[in-house]
Design a protein around this motif. Sequence first.
Motif, PDB file in Angstrom:
ATOM      1  N   PRO A  68      35.942  30.173-109.833  1.00  0.00           N
ATOM      2  CA  PRO A  68      36.123  31.541-109.502  1.00  0.00           C
ATOM      3  C   PRO A  68      38.048  31.566-109.761  1.00  0.00           C
ATOM      4  O   PRO A  68      39.157  30.934-109.785  1.00  0.00           O
ATOM      5  CB  PRO A  68      36.355  31.898-108.266  1.00  0.00           C
ATOM      6  CG  PRO A  68      36.575  30.441-107.403  1.00  0.00           C
ATOM      7  CD  PRO A  68      36.445  29.438-108.064  1.00  0.00           C
ATOM      8  N   MET A  75      37.585  33.990-102.544  1.00  0.00           N
ATOM      9  CA  MET A  75      37.285  34.605-101.291  1.00  0.00           C
ATOM     10  C   MET A  75      35.821  34.423-101.121  1.00  0.00           C
ATOM     11  O   MET A  75      35.728  33.033-100.169  1.00  0.00           O
ATOM     12  CB  MET A  75      37.628  36.393-100.911  1.00  0.00           C
ATOM     13  CG  MET A  75      37.221  36.661 -99.449  1.00  0.00           C
ATOM     14  SD  MET A  75      38.316  35.516 -98.476  1.00  0.00           S
ATOM     15  CE  MET A  75      39.619  36.688 -99.124  1.00  0.00           C
ATOM     16  N   ASN A  76      35.018  34.882-102.010  1.00  0.00           N
ATOM     17  CA  ASN A  76      33.730  33.767-101.679  1.00  0.00           C
ATOM     18  C   ASN A  76      33.132  32.528-101.819  1.00  0.00           C
ATOM     19  O   ASN A  76      32.525  32.211-100.853  1.00  0.00           O
ATOM     20  CB  ASN A  76      32.589  34.736-102.935  1.00  0.00           C
ATOM     21  CG  ASN A  76      31.211  34.507-102.252  1.00  0.00           C
ATOM     22  OD1 ASN A  76      30.778  34.375-101.372  1.00  0.00           O
ATOM     23  ND2 ASN A  76      30.249  33.762-103.916  1.00  0.00           N
ATOM     24  N   ARG A  77      34.357  31.607-102.615  1.00  0.00           N
ATOM     25  CA  ARG A  77      34.000  30.729-102.697  1.00  0.00           C
ATOM     26  C   ARG A  77      34.601  30.175-101.198  1.00  0.00           C
ATOM     27  O   ARG A  77      34.348  28.850-100.939  1.00  0.00           O
ATOM     28  CB  ARG A  77      34.609  29.534-103.562  1.00  0.00           C
ATOM     29  CG  ARG A  77      34.811  28.150-104.127  1.00  0.00           C
ATOM     30  CD  ARG A  77      33.267  27.941-104.622  1.00  0.00           C
ATOM     31  NE  ARG A  77      32.876  26.192-104.514  1.00  0.00           N
ATOM     32  CZ  ARG A  77      32.355  25.927-103.560  1.00  0.00           C
ATOM     33  NH1 ARG A  77      31.428  26.688-102.794  1.00  0.00           N
ATOM     34  NH2 ARG A  77      32.528  24.245-104.044  1.00  0.00           N
ATOM     35  N   SER A  90      38.267  35.980-110.202  1.00  0.00           N
ATOM     36  CA  SER A  90      38.447  36.914-109.586  1.00  0.00           C
ATOM     37  C   SER A  90      39.236  36.639-108.102  1.00  0.00           C
ATOM     38  O   SER A  90      38.367  35.668-107.346  1.00  0.00           O
ATOM     39  CB  SER A  90      37.169  37.659-109.860  1.00  0.00           C
ATOM     40  OG  SER A  90      36.644  37.598-109.360  1.00  0.00           O
ATOM     41  N   ALA A  91      39.243  37.874-107.660  1.00  0.00           N
ATOM     42  CA  ALA A  91      39.615  38.184-106.600  1.00  0.00           C
ATOM     43  C   ALA A  91      38.445  37.651-105.056  1.00  0.00           C
ATOM     44  O   ALA A  91      38.156  36.558-103.609  1.00  0.00           O
ATOM     45  CB  ALA A  91      40.531  38.875-105.696  1.00  0.00           C
ATOM     46  N   SER A  92      37.729  38.458-105.794  1.00  0.00           N
ATOM     47  CA  SER A  92      36.653  38.306-104.717  1.00  0.00           C
ATOM     48  C   SER A  92      35.541  36.808-104.536  1.00  0.00           C
ATOM     49  O   SER A  92      35.397  36.354-104.120  1.00  0.00           O
ATOM     50  CB  SER A  92      35.378  39.922-105.186  1.00  0.00           C
ATOM     51  OG  SER A  92      34.870  39.742-107.038  1.00  0.00           O
ATOM     52  N   ALA A  93      35.577  36.753-106.124  1.00  0.00           N
ATOM     53  CA  ALA A  93      34.914  35.279-106.168  1.00  0.00           C
ATOM     54  C   ALA A  93      35.969  34.475-105.443  1.00  0.00           C
ATOM     55  O   ALA A  93      35.170  33.400-105.197  1.00  0.00           O
ATOM     56  CB  ALA A  93      34.685  34.841-107.820  1.00  0.00           C
ATOM     57  N   PHE A  97      37.676  40.196 -93.201  1.00  0.00           N
ATOM     58  CA  PHE A  97      37.314  40.732 -94.532  1.00  0.00           C
ATOM     59  C   PHE A  97      36.804  41.652 -94.385  1.00  0.00           C
ATOM     60  O   PHE A  97      37.338  43.375 -95.329  1.00  0.00           O
ATOM     61  CB  PHE A  97      38.033  39.907 -95.742  1.00  0.00           C
ATOM     62  CG  PHE A  97      36.461  39.065 -95.706  1.00  0.00           C
ATOM     63  CD1 PHE A  97      36.046  39.582 -97.087  1.00  0.00           C
ATOM     64  CD2 PHE A  97      36.442  37.795 -95.545  1.00  0.00           C
ATOM     65  CE1 PHE A  97      35.470  38.521 -96.439  1.00  0.00           C
ATOM     66  CE2 PHE A  97      36.171  36.749 -95.440  1.00  0.00           C
ATOM     67  CZ  PHE A  97      35.232  37.914 -96.443  1.00  0.00           C
ATOM     68  N   LEU A  98      35.546  41.994 -94.027  1.00  0.00           N
ATOM     69  CA  LEU A  98      35.092  43.388 -93.809  1.00  0.00           C
ATOM     70  C   LEU A  98      34.919  44.031 -92.520  1.00  0.00           C
ATOM     71  O   LEU A  98      34.271  45.644 -93.055  1.00  0.00           O
ATOM     72  CB  LEU A  98      33.853  42.928 -94.312  1.00  0.00           C
ATOM     73  CG  LEU A  98      33.992  42.141 -95.710  1.00  0.00           C
ATOM     74  CD1 LEU A  98      31.672  41.849 -96.004  1.00  0.00           C
ATOM     75  CD2 LEU A  98      34.048  42.779 -96.572  1.00  0.00           C
ATOM     76  N   ASN A 155      34.519  30.944 -98.504  1.00  0.00           N
ATOM     77  CA  ASN A 155      33.490  31.146 -97.398  1.00  0.00           C
ATOM     78  C   ASN A 155      33.199  29.644 -97.365  1.00  0.00           C
ATOM     79  O   ASN A 155      32.304  29.606 -96.724  1.00  0.00           O
ATOM     80  CB  ASN A 155      33.489  32.919 -97.352  1.00  0.00           C
ATOM     81  CG  ASN A 155      34.523  33.319 -96.751  1.00  0.00           C
ATOM     82  OD1 ASN A 155      34.947  33.144 -94.912  1.00  0.00           O
ATOM     83  ND2 ASN A 155      34.377  35.152 -97.032  1.00  0.00           N
TER      84      ASN A 155
END
Length: 147
Positions: free
Chosen positions: A91, A98-100, A93-96, A42-43, A102
Motif C-alpha cells: 500500500p 492504515m487499512n493494511r 496511500s495513507a488510507s491503504a 481513528f474513525l 489493521n
Amino acid sequence: MRQCEQLKLFVAATNVRTGKQRVFRREEMSVDAVMASACLPFLFQAVEIDGEAYWDGGYMGNPALFPLMEECSARDILLIQINPISRKEVPTSASAIMNRLNEITFNSALIKEIRMIALLKHALDEQGIVNCYQQALFHRISGELAP
C-alpha cells in the motif's frame, strides 16, 4: 439477542485503558457492546460501558476463540476470516496503509491464539489429558481473493 437461551453469543472488545480483551456474553449483550466490538479508534470515539472505554475487539482477539472451546459443546469451529493475511501489492496511500495495518494487527491476535491452542493441544497430548482444547477442530474460510 438475550431472550434466546439456546444461543451462545460472544462479542469481544478491547479495553482502551488496560489493553485487555473483554468478552461480552449473551446475558450482558447490548447495543453498546456491539458498537464497542466494531469501534475503530481513528474513525470513532471509544464506546463507554460501565465506566470503561472500549475499541474494536480485533486488537486483542479476532475473534476470541477461548469461549467457543470452553463454553460450547460443539467440536467444530468455523472461522470466516475476512481480513486477508497477505496482499500482493504494497500500500502507498495513507488510507491503504492504515487499512493494511489493521489487517495485520487483527490477524496477529488470531494467529497467536491459534498457535497457543496448538501448543496447548500438543502438551496435553504428551500428558494424556483430554479436554475441550484437545477436542477442537478448526475450519477456515479465507477472505483472501483467489489469484
